[in-house]
Design a protein around this motif. Structure first.
Motif, mmCIF file in Angstrom:
data_model
loop_
_atom_site.group_PDB
_atom_site.id
_atom_site.type_symbol
_atom_site.label_atom_id
_atom_site.label_comp_id
_atom_site.label_asym_id
_atom_site.label_seq_id
_atom_site.Cartn_x
_atom_site.Cartn_y
_atom_site.Cartn_z
ATOM 1 N N UNK A 41 0.826 -1.210 0.000
ATOM 2 C CA UNK A 41 0.000 0.000 0.000
ATOM 3 C C UNK A 41 0.858 1.257 0.000
ATOM 4 N N UNK A 42 1.948 1.250 0.735
ATOM 5 C CA UNK A 42 2.847 2.399 0.768
ATOM 6 C C UNK A 42 3.459 2.631 -0.611
ATOM 7 N N UNK A 43 3.917 1.581 -1.250
ATOM 8 C CA UNK A 43 4.512 1.701 -2.590
ATOM 9 C C UNK A 43 3.463 2.166 -3.603
ATOM 10 N N UNK A 44 2.248 1.641 -3.492
ATOM 11 C CA UNK A 44 1.172 2.037 -4.396
ATOM 12 C C UNK A 44 0.859 3.525 -4.266
ATOM 13 N N UNK A 45 0.762 4.008 -3.035
ATOM 14 C CA UNK A 45 0.470 5.433 -2.821
ATOM 15 C C UNK A 45 1.622 6.325 -3.287
ATOM 16 N N UNK A 46 2.856 5.902 -3.060
ATOM 17 C CA UNK A 46 4.000 6.681 -3.538
ATOM 18 C C UNK A 46 4.021 6.760 -5.056
ATOM 19 N N UNK A 47 3.767 5.635 -5.711
ATOM 20 C CA UNK A 47 3.745 5.621 -7.175
ATOM 21 C C UNK A 47 2.595 6.473 -7.720
ATOM 22 N N UNK A 48 1.437 6.397 -7.090
ATOM 23 C CA UNK A 48 0.285 7.184 -7.549
ATOM 24 C C UNK A 48 0.521 8.674 -7.332
ATOM 25 N N UNK A 49 1.151 9.035 -6.230
ATOM 26 C CA UNK A 49 1.475 10.436 -5.982
ATOM 27 C C UNK A 49 2.459 10.957 -7.014
ATOM 28 N N UNK A 50 3.466 10.149 -7.322
ATOM 29 C CA UNK A 50 4.446 10.532 -8.337
ATOM 30 C C UNK A 50 3.767 10.703 -9.702
ATOM 31 N N UNK A 61 -5.621 11.174 -7.493
ATOM 32 C CA UNK A 61 -6.999 10.763 -7.730
ATOM 33 C C UNK A 61 -7.052 9.270 -8.026
ATOM 34 N N UNK A 62 -8.245 8.748 -8.112
ATOM 35 C CA UNK A 62 -8.430 7.315 -8.358
ATOM 36 C C UNK A 62 -7.804 6.892 -9.681
ATOM 37 N N UNK A 63 -7.847 7.741 -10.684
ATOM 38 C CA UNK A 63 -7.264 7.389 -11.988
ATOM 39 C C UNK A 63 -5.757 7.199 -11.883
ATOM 40 N N UNK A 64 -5.109 7.969 -11.005
ATOM 41 C CA UNK A 64 -3.669 7.817 -10.808
ATOM 42 C C UNK A 64 -3.350 6.475 -10.158
ATOM 43 N N UNK A 65 -4.186 6.063 -9.231
ATOM 44 C CA UNK A 65 -3.989 4.762 -8.569
ATOM 45 C C UNK A 65 -4.195 3.636 -9.575
ATOM 46 N N UNK A 66 -5.227 3.746 -10.407
ATOM 47 C CA UNK A 66 -5.489 2.719 -11.419
ATOM 48 C C UNK A 66 -4.325 2.577 -12.387
ATOM 49 N N UNK A 67 -3.679 3.696 -12.730
ATOM 50 C CA UNK A 67 -2.580 3.670 -13.696
ATOM 51 C C UNK A 67 -1.356 2.933 -13.171
ATOM 52 N N UNK A 68 -1.120 2.963 -11.872
ATOM 53 C CA UNK A 68 0.091 2.358 -11.316
ATOM 54 C C UNK A 68 -0.151 1.031 -10.611
ATOM 55 N N UNK A 69 -1.383 0.581 -10.539
ATOM 56 C CA UNK A 69 -1.690 -0.647 -9.805
ATOM 57 C C UNK A 69 -0.992 -1.866 -10.410
ATOM 58 N N UNK A 70 -1.068 -2.051 -11.712
ATOM 59 C CA UNK A 70 -0.490 -3.232 -12.351
ATOM 60 C C UNK A 70 1.025 -3.262 -12.187
ATOM 61 N N UNK A 71 1.676 -2.126 -12.397
ATOM 62 C CA UNK A 71 3.136 -2.099 -12.264
ATOM 63 C C UNK A 71 3.568 -2.347 -10.816
ATOM 64 N N UNK A 72 2.812 -1.852 -9.865
ATOM 65 C CA UNK A 72 3.136 -2.071 -8.454
ATOM 66 C C UNK A 72 2.905 -3.540 -8.088
ATOM 67 N N UNK A 73 1.846 -4.141 -8.584
ATOM 68 C CA UNK A 73 1.601 -5.564 -8.331
ATOM 69 C C UNK A 73 2.722 -6.418 -8.890
ATOM 70 N N UNK A 74 3.252 -6.059 -10.040
ATOM 71 C CA UNK A 74 4.353 -6.817 -10.638
ATOM 72 C C UNK A 74 5.599 -6.764 -9.757
ATOM 73 N N UNK A 75 5.823 -5.657 -9.076
ATOM 74 C CA UNK A 75 6.976 -5.544 -8.199
ATOM 75 C C UNK A 75 6.852 -6.466 -6.989
ATOM 76 N N UNK A 76 5.638 -6.774 -6.566
ATOM 77 C CA UNK A 76 5.421 -7.594 -5.375
ATOM 78 C C UNK A 76 5.145 -9.057 -5.710
#
Length: 78
Positions: A41-50, A61-76
């Motif tokens: 969750x911390x990595x997801x929020x940092x990526x979405x903020x960036x 916003x929610x669209x920013x979170x959606x854009x980085x969700x897949x890439x963050x999941x791949x890291x984990x």
């Protein structure tokens, strides 16, 4: 007064993890799962903020979170 009850039964989580992975799971696995969840969750929020700052927005916003969700999941992915 704060309640000292657990949010979930540890044994149930262990059974779910064992059924999902087909492997033996130790007693303290729920703590590790929780810590991994917090890190995700911390990595997801940092990526979405960036991502929001890159697109010139002041707030995440929610669209920013959606854009980085897949890439963050791949890291984990283990």
């Amino acid at each position: 007064m704060a309640s000292s009850r657990r949010a979930y039964p540890r044994a149930t989580l262990r059974k779910i993890l064992q059924a999902h992975t087909n492997k033996n799971v130790s007693r303290r696995t729920d703590t590790l799962v929780y810590l991994d969840y917090i890190l995700f969750m911390q990595k997801l929020m940092n990526n979405a903020t960036r991502k929001a700052k890159e697109s010139g927005e002041n707030r995440m916003q929610a669209k920013d979170i959606r854009k980085v969700t897949i890439s963050t999941l791949r890291q984990f992915k283990g």
